[in-house]
Design a protein around this motif. Sequence first.
Motif, mmCIF file in Angstrom:
data_model
loop_
_atom_site.group_PDB
_atom_site.id
_atom_site.type_symbol
_atom_site.label_atom_id
_atom_site.label_comp_id
_atom_site.label_asym_id
_atom_site.label_seq_id
_atom_site.Cartn_x
_atom_site.Cartn_y
_atom_site.Cartn_z
ATOM 1 N N VAL A 1 -47.879 115.999 164.144
ATOM 2 C CA VAL A 1 -48.183 114.809 163.121
ATOM 3 C C VAL A 1 -49.327 115.062 162.563
ATOM 4 O O VAL A 1 -49.506 114.999 161.319
ATOM 5 N N ILE A 2 -50.295 114.840 163.345
ATOM 6 C CA ILE A 2 -51.796 114.768 162.700
ATOM 7 C C ILE A 2 -52.149 116.231 162.398
ATOM 8 O O ILE A 2 -52.657 116.302 161.178
ATOM 9 N N GLY A 3 -51.796 117.188 163.097
ATOM 10 C CA GLY A 3 -52.071 118.465 162.547
ATOM 11 C C GLY A 3 -51.336 118.800 161.534
ATOM 12 O O GLY A 3 -51.972 119.676 160.623
ATOM 13 N N GLY A 4 -50.116 118.405 161.093
ATOM 14 C CA GLY A 4 -49.362 118.717 160.156
ATOM 15 C C GLY A 4 -50.030 118.089 158.913
ATOM 16 O O GLY A 4 -49.991 118.695 157.862
ATOM 17 N N LEU A 5 -50.678 116.970 158.969
ATOM 18 C CA LEU A 5 -51.253 116.110 157.951
ATOM 19 C C LEU A 5 -52.478 116.874 157.566
ATOM 20 O O LEU A 5 -52.718 117.148 156.283
ATOM 21 N N VAL A 6 -53.249 117.406 158.455
ATOM 22 C CA VAL A 6 -54.442 118.226 158.108
ATOM 23 C C VAL A 6 -54.381 119.616 157.337
ATOM 24 O O VAL A 6 -54.886 120.070 156.382
ATOM 25 N N LEU B 1 -48.288 114.757 173.585
ATOM 26 C CA LEU B 1 -49.329 115.843 173.095
ATOM 27 C C LEU B 1 -48.899 116.327 171.917
ATOM 28 O O LEU B 1 -49.556 116.520 171.179
ATOM 29 N N VAL B 2 -47.525 116.959 172.205
ATOM 30 C CA VAL B 2 -47.093 117.701 171.161
ATOM 31 C C VAL B 2 -46.780 116.986 169.675
ATOM 32 O O VAL B 2 -46.983 117.104 168.588
ATOM 33 N N PHE B 3 -46.311 115.633 170.032
ATOM 34 C CA PHE B 3 -45.883 114.699 168.855
ATOM 35 C C PHE B 3 -47.212 114.443 168.161
ATOM 36 O O PHE B 3 -47.321 114.729 166.807
ATOM 37 N N LEU B 4 -48.372 114.082 168.820
ATOM 38 C CA LEU B 4 -49.745 113.938 168.095
ATOM 39 C C LEU B 4 -50.257 115.187 167.444
ATOM 40 O O LEU B 4 -50.666 115.061 166.269
ATOM 41 N N GLY B 5 -50.048 116.335 168.076
ATOM 42 C CA GLY B 5 -50.617 117.596 167.522
ATOM 43 C C GLY B 5 -49.569 117.987 166.351
ATOM 44 O O GLY B 5 -50.109 118.172 165.221
ATOM 45 N N THR C 1 -47.041 101.767 179.751
ATOM 46 C CA THR C 1 -48.408 101.801 179.091
ATOM 47 C C THR C 1 -48.583 102.723 178.322
ATOM 48 O O THR C 1 -48.922 102.774 177.049
ATOM 49 N N TYR C 2 -48.645 104.177 179.136
ATOM 50 C CA TYR C 2 -49.139 105.401 178.867
ATOM 51 C C TYR C 2 -48.520 105.580 177.359
ATOM 52 O O TYR C 2 -49.195 105.735 176.267
ATOM 53 N N PRO C 3 -47.205 105.824 177.176
ATOM 54 C CA PRO C 3 -46.573 106.192 175.985
ATOM 55 C C PRO C 3 -46.576 105.050 174.690
ATOM 56 O O PRO C 3 -46.863 105.498 173.848
ATOM 57 N N ALA C 4 -46.809 103.692 175.169
ATOM 58 C CA ALA C 4 -46.996 102.800 174.125
ATOM 59 C C ALA C 4 -48.540 103.038 173.671
ATOM 60 O O ALA C 4 -48.628 102.746 172.558
ATOM 61 N N ILE C 5 -49.420 103.114 174.611
ATOM 62 C CA ILE C 5 -50.779 103.264 174.199
ATOM 63 C C ILE C 5 -50.955 104.581 173.265
ATOM 64 O O ILE C 5 -51.440 104.424 172.216
ATOM 65 N N THR C 6 -50.334 105.395 173.638
ATOM 66 C CA THR C 6 -50.418 106.698 172.722
ATOM 67 C C THR C 6 -49.820 106.561 171.416
ATOM 68 O O THR C 6 -50.294 107.127 170.360
ATOM 69 N N LEU C 7 -48.625 106.076 171.262
ATOM 70 C CA LEU C 7 -47.981 105.830 170.126
ATOM 71 C C LEU C 7 -48.709 104.979 169.169
ATOM 72 O O LEU C 7 -48.724 105.101 168.167
ATOM 73 N N ALA C 8 -49.210 103.686 169.727
ATOM 74 C CA ALA C 8 -50.086 102.789 168.908
ATOM 75 C C ALA C 8 -51.346 103.556 168.293
ATOM 76 O O ALA C 8 -51.686 103.520 167.132
ATOM 77 N N VAL C 9 -51.860 104.484 169.420
ATOM 78 C CA VAL C 9 -53.158 105.281 168.618
ATOM 79 C C VAL C 9 -52.750 106.213 167.599
ATOM 80 O O VAL C 9 -53.422 106.411 166.388
ATOM 81 N N ALA C 10 -51.549 106.980 167.825
ATOM 82 C CA ALA C 10 -51.058 107.732 166.845
ATOM 83 C C ALA C 10 -50.708 106.952 165.424
ATOM 84 O O ALA C 10 -51.050 107.609 164.488
ATOM 85 N N THR D 1 -42.142 111.302 187.703
ATOM 86 C CA THR D 1 -41.287 112.353 186.769
ATOM 87 C C THR D 1 -41.513 111.859 185.141
ATOM 88 O O THR D 1 -41.485 112.796 184.338
ATOM 89 N N LEU D 2 -41.319 110.673 185.237
ATOM 90 C CA LEU D 2 -41.138 110.035 183.769
ATOM 91 C C LEU D 2 -42.809 110.519 182.980
ATOM 92 O O LEU D 2 -42.823 110.842 181.803
ATOM 93 N N THR D 3 -43.706 110.245 183.780
ATOM 94 C CA THR D 3 -45.122 110.604 183.189
ATOM 95 C C THR D 3 -45.100 111.871 183.020
ATOM 96 O O THR D 3 -45.810 112.263 181.957
ATOM 97 N N ASP D 4 -45.107 112.650 183.943
ATOM 98 C CA ASP D 4 -45.067 114.166 183.598
ATOM 99 C C ASP D 4 -43.955 114.611 182.691
ATOM 100 O O ASP D 4 -44.650 115.643 181.782
ATOM 101 N N MET D 5 -43.061 113.808 182.232
ATOM 102 C CA MET D 5 -42.126 114.347 181.047
ATOM 103 C C MET D 5 -42.689 114.081 179.803
ATOM 104 O O MET D 5 -42.576 114.642 178.712
ATOM 105 N N ILE D 6 -43.391 112.604 179.701
ATOM 106 C CA ILE D 6 -43.967 111.875 178.612
ATOM 107 C C ILE D 6 -45.138 112.666 177.973
ATOM 108 O O ILE D 6 -45.507 112.782 176.665
ATOM 109 N N GLU D 7 -46.002 113.046 178.874
ATOM 110 C CA GLU D 7 -47.250 113.502 178.689
ATOM 111 C C GLU D 7 -47.373 114.643 177.711
ATOM 112 O O GLU D 7 -48.134 114.543 176.393
#
Length: 402
Positions: A382-387, A376-380, A169-178, A366-372
């Motif tokens: 992509v969105i940071g790059g656009l800004v 965060l880097v992905f969001l930063g 759920t966590y990566p799916a929601i994060t990706l959807a928000v992004a 382990t999966l959650t610790d890796m994905i989180e």
Amino acid sequence: MVAYLWKGKNPKNRVVKGEMEAENVEQVRSSLIRRKITPGKIKPKPKDLFENISFFQPKVKESDVIIFSRQFSTMIDAGLPLLQCLDILHAQQENVTFKKILKKIKESVESGETFADALAKFPDIFNELFTNMVAAGEAGGILDIILRRLSAYMEKMAKLKKQVKGAMTYPAITLAVAVIVVGIILVFVIPVFAEMFADFGSTLPAPTLLVVFLSEFVINNILYIIGAFIVVTFITRRVYASEKGHIIMDDLALKLPVFGMLIRKVAVAKFTRTMGTMMSSGVSILEALDIVGKTAGNKTVEFAIHDVKQGISEGRSMADPLLESGVFPSMVCSMIAVGESTGALDNMLGKIADFYDDEVDQAVKTLTDMIEPFMLVFLGVVIGGLVVAMYLPIFKMAAAVG
């Protein structure tokens, strides 16, 4: 029989209320007096306008079946007859859909059917595993023990399912928000900046030109993009619905870099837990393998279990075909071989299931610790790059003025 809503006072003079099925109001009143309740207001239950439309009826949750099994086990253990247990559980059930099902089960048992056969009429609620174990419990006179094992089994399976769902759920929601945020920026924010930059009269930086181009592409082709997404989703579902596509996708799922290992551990935990529970309840090993294969949830695992069943019917042990399948780890196969040689296979399967429950816990963490951090880097980026791309011309203009 008519459903009545009643209200009255108990021996402690406290107001109590409930629902009861009876032929008439007098029958409800007499029943309440026998229960030492002073009857008050009694009225027929209002008709539900949507009672015949399944879409509007509440679903029977797994938790409802778990509570039903545990309460049933306690009542049987206390010496109550089967029909009385069903009557009590039906009366106190709050889920309208499950209440109707329990009423039909009770009527089937009253007409002479076994409890297992009555349950089998509702395969969406009571699966093949549940009904087979209940049948074994009825035949062996240990229905209370079987129901207790079933409730414990379902609780562990529900916990396992919740862990896996939480990890996905966590990566799916994060990706959807992004995707939503990036879409809003490209469709509504970038055009405002592009209009402002058009008056600059100088060449825009390459990152800004790229972002403006992406924005124009999305705006001009948004209907095609949405259509393509719908088509891809439809095709994927159609492929997964076909036998060959289902096999290919399930096999690929087991080979995924990180998620594949989690799926494999969940499959091992589910297989060993289900097999151990069924064998300890008196279900034959071939029948148990048949049911476990159908409920495996992965075609590759299902085929491996089918090969095990075929091997056992030919006189082989369980461990060898499991090892040859390549799906189950060698440690699991070795432990099963020990369980077979010592005659304590059901206990060994339970121990393996407990071990792999812990393994799934660790794998999810382990999966959650890796994905989180990755998300965060992905969001930063992509969105940071656009800004940053949008503010580069402003920085360039400010430097020129300076």
